[in-house]
Design an enzyme around this catalytic site. Structure first.
Site, mmCIF file in Angstrom:
data_model
loop_
_atom_site.group_PDB
_atom_site.id
_atom_site.type_symbol
_atom_site.label_atom_id
_atom_site.label_comp_id
_atom_site.label_asym_id
_atom_site.label_seq_id
_atom_site.Cartn_x
_atom_site.Cartn_y
_atom_site.Cartn_z
ATOM 1 N N SER A 126 0.822 -1.212 0.000
ATOM 2 C CA SER A 126 0.000 0.000 0.000
ATOM 3 C C SER A 126 0.857 1.265 0.000
ATOM 4 O O SER A 126 1.730 1.397 -0.852
ATOM 5 C CB SER A 126 -0.945 -0.066 1.199
ATOM 6 O OG SER A 126 -2.041 0.749 0.952
ATOM 7 N N HIS B 156 -7.588 -5.663 0.181
ATOM 8 C CA HIS B 156 -6.360 -4.898 0.314
ATOM 9 C C HIS B 156 -5.579 -5.409 1.531
ATOM 10 O O HIS B 156 -5.978 -5.156 2.669
ATOM 11 C CB HIS B 156 -6.787 -3.441 0.509
ATOM 12 C CG HIS B 156 -5.660 -2.476 0.531
ATOM 13 N ND1 HIS B 156 -4.902 -2.181 -0.576
ATOM 14 C CD2 HIS B 156 -5.155 -1.711 1.543
ATOM 15 C CE1 HIS B 156 -3.995 -1.273 -0.266
ATOM 16 N NE2 HIS B 156 -4.127 -0.969 1.019
HETATM 17 C C1 GTR Z 1 -5.459 4.458 1.690
HETATM 18 C C2 GTR Z 1 -4.884 5.251 0.549
HETATM 19 C C3 GTR Z 1 -4.130 4.347 -0.376
HETATM 20 C C4 GTR Z 1 -3.247 3.386 0.355
HETATM 21 C C5 GTR Z 1 -3.797 2.931 1.669
HETATM 22 C C6 GTR Z 1 -2.807 2.293 2.655
HETATM 23 O O1 GTR Z 1 -6.240 5.188 2.527
HETATM 24 O O2 GTR Z 1 -5.924 5.894 -0.112
HETATM 25 O O3 GTR Z 1 -3.443 5.115 -1.339
HETATM 26 O O4 GTR Z 1 -1.972 3.911 0.496
HETATM 27 O O5 GTR Z 1 -4.368 3.937 2.382
HETATM 28 O O6 GTR Z 1 -1.651 2.687 2.760
HETATM 29 O O7 GTR Z 1 -3.242 1.379 3.357
#
Ligand code: GTR
Length: 421
Positions: free
Chosen positions: A260, A402
């Site tokens: 991420s 995610h």
């Molecule tokens: C989210 C963000 C992403 C990603 C994520 C993370 O809120 O929008 O770009 O980086 O966080 O790091 O878990």
């Protein structure tokens, strides 16, 4: 007068970033992806073609310059020192399979210092071992049950499940993120692994650059100064400075990995620092491996609004103006060439635009092929759970959300076995 005031407060409300982000509706419809033309990594800014491999180096420098001034900010030259001190060691960790070691690294620059902690697991039966280096989100103590591992005192995001409240980590967070760090599996496959809490390098809030490495290097914020993603990338390179002094590590085989936002940092670290022999992006999305021009899921405007400190302020010029970006993320990936690169997506992680991550990898392949390498050995997106690991660029999409899961690590190790054999 009263009507005037009401109108003004209405305008102020609409302009407020919080409200703007509430009204943002991400596009998840492929048919609504705008038409776009990607900048060609193999054409210089003056329009001249990159004719042979010897011309890639100056073109590469040009692309780095554009990402620096327009997006991540320009990382200052490092002329300071890095000092390591072992603060804890267990040579009999994981049932005797590994040496676990916590090292306090102190960066010294002029009269200032900044310390952070690196947690190593090194296989006892393979030395020197190749190594995966990556940040964690909530502190080294969240990756292990070992109570000797220090609880970070740096600013942390609040997360009750990770024991962090009031931006302070607590013992409750011990081992909560172990699933993201499958140490036993990594060690059993002959790899070493090192992790750092990213907030010790630069805290993840808009602090006006008064903390972390920005403060250490005396940065003042202007339109092109390095922002947080670049600061985290810098920290990975400083950790590598120290890792290069450890005999138990094969320093020609250090892979930088991140999930991420930390995947964005791993990519930028790998782009700038060619000592990283492999680069792994796990669900890095917007500002990472995903093409900005697709505007699918998270967009440039949305990321700049939610996280104004991640990128140079110049990047805000491209809010809703992605077509004006002089670079797109396939060029970031191309900067890794000729070194092996792995990009991974998750099916339900539409916010990070899996297809955009795949297409960027495919476009980056052109530079790998220009160098006589395979790049990505497929031309269309592989099916779920069909990892492509036989090229210089690897890719998979797995089911689920995610996250960085054991399945992801297994593919990275398969890819590393292939390239580091
Ligand atoms: C989210 C963000 C992403 C990603 C994520 C993370 O809120 O929008 O770009 O980086 O966080 O790091 O878990």
């Amino acid at each position: 007068m009263k009507a005037h005031l009401i109108l003004l407060s209405l305008i102020a409300m609409v302009m407020h970033p919080k409200l703007q982000s509430q009204t943002f509706v991400p596009n998840y419809d492929e048919s609504k992806v705008p038409q776009y033309t990607l900048p060609n990594p193999l054409v210089f800014e003056n329009g001249a073609l990159v004719m042979d491999v010897s011309e890639w180096e100056p073109r590469r420098a040009e692309i780095i310059g554009l990402f620096g001034s327009e997006m991540y900010g320009i990382t200052p030259l490092w002329t300071g020192g890095v000092h390591g001190q072992i603060v804890y060691e267990n040579t009999n960790a994981l049932g005797g399979a590994a040496t676990m070691r916590e090292v306090k690294l102190t960066l010294k620059y002029q009269r200032r210092e900044l310390s952070f902690y690196v947690l190593f697991h090194i296989p006892n039966n393979r030395k020197p071992a190749p190594l995966f280096l990556g940040y964690n989100f909530f502190g080294n103590h969240t990756t292990t049950p070992d109570t000797n591992v220090r609880i970070t005192t740096a600013w942390v995001a609040n997360s009750p499940e990770d024991g962090s409240l009031n931006h302070e980590a607590t013992a409750k967070g011990r081992n909560t993120r172990a699933a993201r760090w499958p140490y036993e599996e990594i060690i059993s496959r002959g790899y070493a692994v090192a992790t750092i809490y990213y907030g010790e390098i630069d805290p993840d809030f808009d602090d006006g650059f008064h903390n972390g490495v920005h403060q250490l290097l005396g940065t003042r914020r202007d339109s092109t100064s390095w922002a947080s993603v670049a600061a985290w990338a810098f920290g990975l390179s400083r950790a590598l400075d120290y890792i290069e002094t450890i005999d138990e590590i094969n320093t020609d085989r250090v892979a930088v990995i991140g999930h991420s936002r930390l995947g964005k940092a791993a990519l930028w670290a790998g782009a700038l620092d060619e000592r990283f022999a492999m680069v792994i992006s796990n669900n890095s999305g917007c500002g990472g491996a995903a093409l900005s021009r697709r505007q699918f899921g998270e967009t440039v405007k949305r990321i700049n609004t939610n996280f104004p400190h991640w990128f140079a302020s110049n990047f805000k010029k491209y809010n809703d103006q992605e077509h004006l970006l002089p670079v797109d993320q396939h060029q970031l990936l191309a900067l890794i060439a000729p070194r092996p690169l792995y990009v991974a997506s998750a099916e339900d992680d539409r916010w990070a635009d899996p297809k955009g991550e795949f297409l960027a990898s495919l476009e980056a392949s052109k530079v790998y092929r220009f160098m006589g390498l395979t790049g990505l050995p497929v031309t269309s997106m592989p099916a779920i759970n069909r990892p492509v690991i036989s090229g210089t660029i690897g890719y998979h999409i797995r089911p689920g959300r995610h996250e960085i899961a054991l399945y992801d690590w297994q593919q990275y190790m398969n890819f590393a076995d292939w390239h580091f054999r």
